[in-house]
Design a protein around this motif. Structure first.
Motif, short mmCIF file in Angstrom:
data_model
loop_
_atom_site.label_atom_id
_atom_site.label_comp_id
_atom_site.label_asym_id
_atom_site.label_seq_id
_atom_site.Cartn_x
_atom_site.Cartn_y
_atom_site.Cartn_z
N UNK A 232 0.84 -1.21 0.00
CA UNK A 232 0.00 0.00 0.00
C UNK A 232 0.87 1.24 0.00
N UNK A 233 0.41 2.32 -0.60
CA UNK A 233 1.20 3.56 -0.59
C UNK A 233 1.43 4.05 0.83
N UNK A 234 2.60 4.59 1.10
CA UNK A 234 2.96 5.10 2.42
C UNK A 234 2.37 6.49 2.62
N UNK A 235 1.32 6.58 3.43
CA UNK A 235 0.74 7.87 3.75
C UNK A 235 0.06 8.56 2.60
N UNK A 236 -0.23 7.83 1.52
CA UNK A 236 -0.87 8.43 0.36
C UNK A 236 -2.16 7.68 0.05
N UNK A 237 -3.12 8.33 -0.63
CA UNK A 237 -4.35 7.63 -0.99
C UNK A 237 -4.07 6.46 -1.92
N UNK A 238 -4.91 5.47 -1.88
CA UNK A 238 -4.78 4.37 -2.82
C UNK A 238 -5.06 4.88 -4.22
N UNK A 239 -4.36 4.35 -5.23
CA UNK A 239 -4.67 4.76 -6.60
C UNK A 239 -6.07 4.30 -6.98
N UNK A 240 -6.68 5.01 -7.91
CA UNK A 240 -8.04 4.65 -8.31
C UNK A 240 -8.08 3.29 -8.99
N UNK A 241 -7.01 2.95 -9.70
CA UNK A 241 -6.87 1.66 -10.36
C UNK A 241 -5.51 1.07 -10.01
N UNK A 242 -5.40 -0.24 -10.16
CA UNK A 242 -4.15 -0.89 -9.78
C UNK A 242 -3.17 -1.03 -10.94
N UNK B 55 -6.15 16.79 -3.68
CA UNK B 55 -4.80 17.13 -3.23
C UNK B 55 -4.59 16.70 -1.79
N UNK B 56 -3.52 15.96 -1.56
CA UNK B 56 -3.19 15.49 -0.21
C UNK B 56 -1.71 15.18 -0.18
N UNK B 57 -1.02 15.78 0.74
CA UNK B 57 0.44 15.60 0.82
C UNK B 57 0.77 14.28 1.49
N UNK B 58 1.49 13.41 0.79
CA UNK B 58 1.87 12.12 1.38
C UNK B 58 2.98 12.32 2.40
#
Length: 571
Positions: A342-352, A441-444
């Motif tokens: 899973x991304x570190x501190x970031x939103x999951x991508x919309x698609x894999x 927008x969200x800063x990872x």
């Protein structure tokens, strides 16, 4: 400060425990001068100041000492957390010896010597509004238990030497792997979970590097160290360092060992094993690792190749984009790879897809080759839905160049949508709402290159409403405050965003402020601070963070004559 093991042993035998630095100073005639007075405890209000934790290392003009204890001696709770008032000249004016996990630190001889040594600590003056000012900072002084009995490292031929290090997984994304370095320069690496390159790999380094590693083990006296240093906590990685010298073996278990007095030399040697063994080249895919894989006749077109590429693209610690591009050039499949990360501190991508993962993880260099491989197409034609999702992930990734590349991916004839359907996932009613993509927008975590403001400005020029609210009520101002981006916060306030607008859980953006300058900017912009408890929680948080200016503002604007009294010294 570098101190030989022999000196430590001699001092330990003489006094039972000792501090590496500080104490009486010898004069030219052989006598000793009187010890300086210890740094005093801070009284009420003295620890009011401006936190500067991110700048402390750059301002420190000395090396933090390590306190040493011999044999079985030592404190109940290890390491000394300090909150210091540093005056405008850079000297420590007073201190509070804080605690971790609510455990107080008891004074002993060694720690008293530390308080005396602190009189010599100097920091480059901290500037506030361009002028030197008193600030509150936090430091942690490490403590270690050094061996009381010296056990010499066995003398063996290089052919009889093996130094191994294994690092296990944790409740998170810690890479698991093992590396064994042999005296003849042969290295055996085996990668496990969360390592980019997995499986067994063998390669060669120079025997001279191994000899230097053995000499370092001798110099820091690893053979005398305890066999286990285990902290009474959970969910962390277990490290095992093994020295095999002929028929003799010494193993050191490190489970967050620095919390229980493990000598710093053990952790430093572990890192040296990693450096000599080149493990970072495999854990974080590098061009050197790709070249070694080529020499092994690795099948880059295989499923294993696809999985390796997918893991590396999703690993924020893997920064060698030349290695990723080389994998693609060698025919590694860009579809079907399993990252399991899973991304570190970031939103999951919309698609894999690999493109969506690359966009979330700021891989601008991969966009063109992945688009060229048809990852935005269906049946050979541009898929508008895939384009929209890729655009959303580009915004999430926080790189303007990526946003612009996906915007232009349709050749100027087709552009992605500037709006999307949003839902309040935490609310009682998941009512979809059409919102601008700016709200993605969200800063990872620790993303120092985030370009939120630049993206917002670019999107605003395309027609996005900066004042829009997400389905949960959050505004772009909430996003900027959460990101700790004061320039972005100032830009939004200048463009008319209301600082008091209630977002998720009914809180204004101020509820997410972790920086005093941002908090003060919002207050001066008229933000409500009473929130849902009459302001008690925000005031308490401001006191804990030593936000003097914020507290002064609150007092001035509520008519209070004084703030709550502090508790003073921990001791």
């Amino acid at each position: 400060m570098s101190v030989s093991p022999k000196w430590i042993f001699a001092r330990a035998l003489a006094c039972g425990f000792c501090v590496v630095t500080g104490g009486a100073q010898a004069s030219s005639d052989g006598s000793t001068t009187s010890k300086p007075a210890a740094i005093p405890s801070c009284g009420p209000h003295q620890l009011d100041g401006i936190p500067a934790s991110d700048e402390v290392l750059a301002h420190r003009q000395f090396e933090l000492p390590t306190l040493s204890y011999a044999g079985d001696s030592g404190p109940t709770h290890w390491n000394v957390p300090l909150t210091l008032l540093v005056d405008a000249s850079g000297r420590v004016a007073c201190r509070s010896m804080g605690s971790d996990f609510s455990e107080r630190r008891a004074l002993n001889h060694t720690r008293r010597e530390l308080l005396r040594a602190m009189t010599g600590w100097r920091y480059r003056p901290f500037l506030v509004d361009g002028k030197p000012a008193s600030v509150v900072i936090r430091e942690t002084v490490a403590e270690q238990r050094v061996p009381l009995v010296h056990q010499p490292l066995p003398e063996v031929s290089p052919a009889q030497v093996t130094i191994s290090l294994s690092r296990g997984g944790c409740f998170g994304m810690c890479p698991g792997y093992e590396v064994s370095i042999h005296g003849n320069g042969q290295v055996d690496y085996q990668g496990g979970g969360y390592a980019d390159v997995q499986g067994k790999h063998r390669y060669q380094i120079s025997p001279e590097e191994v000899a230097a590693l053995v000499e370092r083990a001798r110099r820091v006296d690893l053979w005398s160290m305890s066999t286990s240093y285990r902290a009474p906590i959970t969910d962390n990685s277990t490290y095992v360092l093994t020295l095999k010298m002929g028929r003799l073996t010494h193993e050191i278990e490190d489970y967050v060992g620095r919390m229980v007095g493990m000598p710093a030399a053990v952790g430093e040697f572990e890192n040296e094993v990693d450096r000599v063994g080149r493990t970072s080249e495999w854990i974080h895919l590098s061009l050197a690792a790709v070249e070694r894989l080529q020499s092994e006749n690795f099948d880059f077109t295989s499923q294993e190749g696809a999985d390796t590429l997918a893991r590396a693209v999703a690993n924020d610690g893997s920064t060698d984009e030349a290695a990723l591009l080389r994998m693609i050039d060698l025919g590694t499949p860009v579809k079907g790879g399993d990252a399991v990360r899973p991304p570190r501190g970031a939103p999951m991508p919309t698609e894999s897809t690999l493109l969506n993962v690359a966009l979330v993880h700021h891989r601008v260099a991969l966009i063109d080759p992945l688009v060229a491989q048809g990852l935005l197409n269906t049946g050979g034609l541009l898929d508008k839905h895939k384009l929209d999702l890729a655009f959303q992930d580009a915004v999430r990734g926080g790189r303007l160049a990526a946003v612009q590349k996906i915007w232009n991916a349709g050749g100027g004839e087709v552009h992605p949508s500037l709006r999307l359907e949003d839902e309040d996932e935490d609310g009682e009613r998941a009512t979809p709402k059409r919102v601008p993509v700016t709200l993605l927008l969200s800063r990872s975590y620790r993303d120092v290159h985030w370009e939120g403001q630049a993206i917002a400005e670019w999107l605003a020029a395309k027609g996005c409403d900066l004042k829009a609210q997400a389905a949960d009520g959050d505004t772009l101002l909430h996003r900027a405050v959460e990101a700790g981006d004061i320039a972005f916060v100032r830009y939004l306030l200048l463009h008319g965003l209301n600082a008091s607008t209630a977002g998720r859980y009914g809180l204004p953006a101020l509820g997410s402020a972790q920086n005093e300058d941002i908090a003060l900017l919002l207050l001066k912009a008229g933000s409500s601070w009473q929130m849902n408890d009459g302001g008690a929680g925000f005031r308490r948080y401001a006191e804990e963070q030593h936000w003097t200016r914020v507290l002064a503002y609150l007092n001035q604007h509520t008519g209070e004559a004084s703030r709550k009294q502090g508790s003073g010294s921990t001791f």
